[in-house]
Design an enzyme around this catalytic site. Structure first.
Site, PDB file in Angstrom:
ATOM      1  CG  ASP A  48       5.180   3.795 -11.579  1.00 29.44           C
ATOM      2  OD1 ASP A  48       6.278   4.421 -11.701  1.00 29.44           O
ATOM      3  OD2 ASP A  48       4.147   3.951 -10.950  1.00 29.44           O
ATOM      4  CD  GLU A  54      10.847   4.373  -6.474  1.00 27.46           C
ATOM      5  OE1 GLU A  54      10.354   4.490  -5.548  1.00 27.46           O
ATOM      6  OE2 GLU A  54      11.193   5.220  -7.228  1.00 27.46           O
TER       7      GLU A  54
HETATM    8  O1  FUB Z   1       4.213   6.068  -9.234  1.00 29.66           O
HETATM    9  C1  FUB Z   1       4.579   6.193  -7.836  1.00 29.66           C
HETATM   10  C2  FUB Z   1       5.789   5.678  -7.453  1.00 29.66           C
HETATM   11  O2  FUB Z   1       6.762   6.435  -8.269  1.00 29.66           O
HETATM   12  C3  FUB Z   1       6.048   4.455  -8.000  1.00 29.66           C
HETATM   13  O3  FUB Z   1       5.538   3.145  -7.175  1.00 29.66           O
HETATM   14  C4  FUB Z   1       7.524   4.207  -7.799  1.00 29.66           C
HETATM   15  O4  FUB Z   1       8.346   3.213  -8.397  1.00 29.66           O
HETATM   16  C5  FUB Z   1       7.986   5.474  -8.654  1.00 29.66           C
HETATM   17  O5  FUB Z   1       7.809   5.407  -9.938  1.00 29.66           O
END
Ligand code: FUB
Length: 383
Positions: free
Chosen positions: A74, A281
């Site tokens: 991320d 997301e």
């Molecule tokens: O790394 C945890 C979660 O997985 C992140 O917050 C999301 O965007 C996904 O990458």
């Protein structure tokens, strides 16, 4: 293309699973002793894992992991004082089984990385914030971001509170790499996850945030947290990512979070059922030639997609894919300009042989075409 490859791989894996099961059954018939020493289920799983690793290892990535001594994911990139800083999640093996809510992503601290030049040495500045130093935190430190204002640096991070509800916290430092000191509570009015703070050219800061499934956005439809997953019907507008202008103190929202609308080519909102294009997301915003680019992950369809608008609040019109699916389930990125070139920061799971919860951050150049659209990137040369 990779999706096709992975579908093919899946078929191969299923075929292999079938073969292994048949061979396990055959072994059972042989001797009693053999039945006791060979657990068919374990053998099947091991064989599939080995085959999967082989397939992952056969890929030719366009970029190497930026660091290999820890797992990172991320990546949110910013240029502060002519240095490129990357704010990633810090993956580790917590031993928690995988589920649709992402319980296996059980991160407990953040490290900050920096580079003076592309291709140059990457510095890991060590622990920038530890969950034990966040008074209100429960578990799961997910994708962070950072911003600078008046010589102070702010780390924004999603973590579940002690009621197990995702909130967004802020922590402050005098240095871009921390260490950061967390506020006593989360940002009032914040919820869900994946904060991305964009500083507009007029000096206004906005936070974009939200994520469905494990990110809990679907539990906030009423404006209050409801411990039940509720999604709009497939033909209704998909759940919207959020935006809120930041307060002058950078530790609060200056307004109630608002919905970000993503429209299709006919100007209609993208629907829940359109999971190739709907928001899941990993929101991010950058500005290019006076247009606002809202990019995000489509989650269960594994793309980084983007939409373009005329102001930070949108609406944004869907344009296409920036990054095709990568090894590992999640796809999460950021975009930044450094020394006159644009870069995409992303992750995959090649370093761990394909383990979804053990990722590594990478970067590659990103190209805006003459018409303002972005060239789609495939993270593997042989796909
Ligand atoms: O790394 C945890 C979660 O997985 C992140 O917050 C999301 O965007 C996904 O990458």
């Amino acid at each position: 293309m990779l999706k096709t490859l992975f579908s093919k791989q899946l078929l191969i894996l299923l075929a292999v699973t079938g073969l292994i099961m048949v061979s396990c059954k055959t072994e059972k018939k042989e001797t009693k002793e053999e039945v006791e020493v060979v657990d068919p289920e374990t053998k099947t799983k091991d064989s599939i894992a080995a085959l999967y690793k082989k397939l992952v290892d056969s890929l030719q990535p366009i970029s190497d992991p930026l660091v290999t001594h820890i797992y990172t994911a991320d990546p949110s990139a910013h240029v502060f004082n002519d240095t490129l800083y990357i704010y990633p999640s810090h993956d580790w093996e917590a031993g928690i089984p995988q589920d649709d809510l992402g319980s296996h992503f059980d991160m407990k601290d953040y490290h900050v990385l920096s580079l003076d030049s592309v291709g140059g040495e990457v510095t890991d500045h060590g622990v920038a914030l530890d969950i034990k130093d966040v008074p209100w935190a429960g578990r799961q430190m997910w994708a962070p971001d950072a911003a600078e204002k008046d010589g102070k640096y702010y780390l924004y991070f999603p973590v579940k509170d002690t009621l197990d509800i995702f909130r967004i916290g802020a922590a402050v430092s005098d240095h871009p790499a921390g260490p950061f000191k967390a506020e006593d509570s989360y940002i009032e009015g914040s919820f869900s996850m994946d904060p991305a703070v964009y500083k507009d050219t007029d000096g206004t800061y906005y936070m974009y945030f939200g994520g469905i499934w494990g990110g809990h956005l679907q539990r906030w439809a009423t404006g209050e947290y409801v411990n039940e997953d509720k999604y709009p019907a497939d033909d209704q507008p998909a759940l919207a990512p959020k935006i809120a202008k930041m307060g002058d103190d950078m530790l609060s929202f200056a307004e109630e979070p608002k919905d970000i609308l993503i429209l299709d080519e006919e100007g209609k909102p993208i629907t829940t059922g359109d999971n190739q294009r709907r928001f899941f997301e990993a929101a991010w915003v950058h500005k290019y030639n006076n247009k606002y680019y809202f990019s995000y992950s489509t989650g269960d369809t594994h793309n980084i997609a983007y939409a373009i608008g005329d102001n930070p609040y949108g609406p944004f019109t869907y344009q296409g894919i920036i990054l095709e699916p990568v090894v590992g389930w999640t796809n999460h990125h950021s975009i930044a300009e450094f020394n006159g070139k644009w870069y995409l920061f992303y992750h995959d799971s090649t370093l761990s042989g394909g383990q979804t919860h053990l990722r590594n951050v990478k970067m590659t150049e990103l190209t805006h075409k003459e018409d303002g659209t972005i060239e789609t990137i495939n993270a593997y040369k042989n796909q």
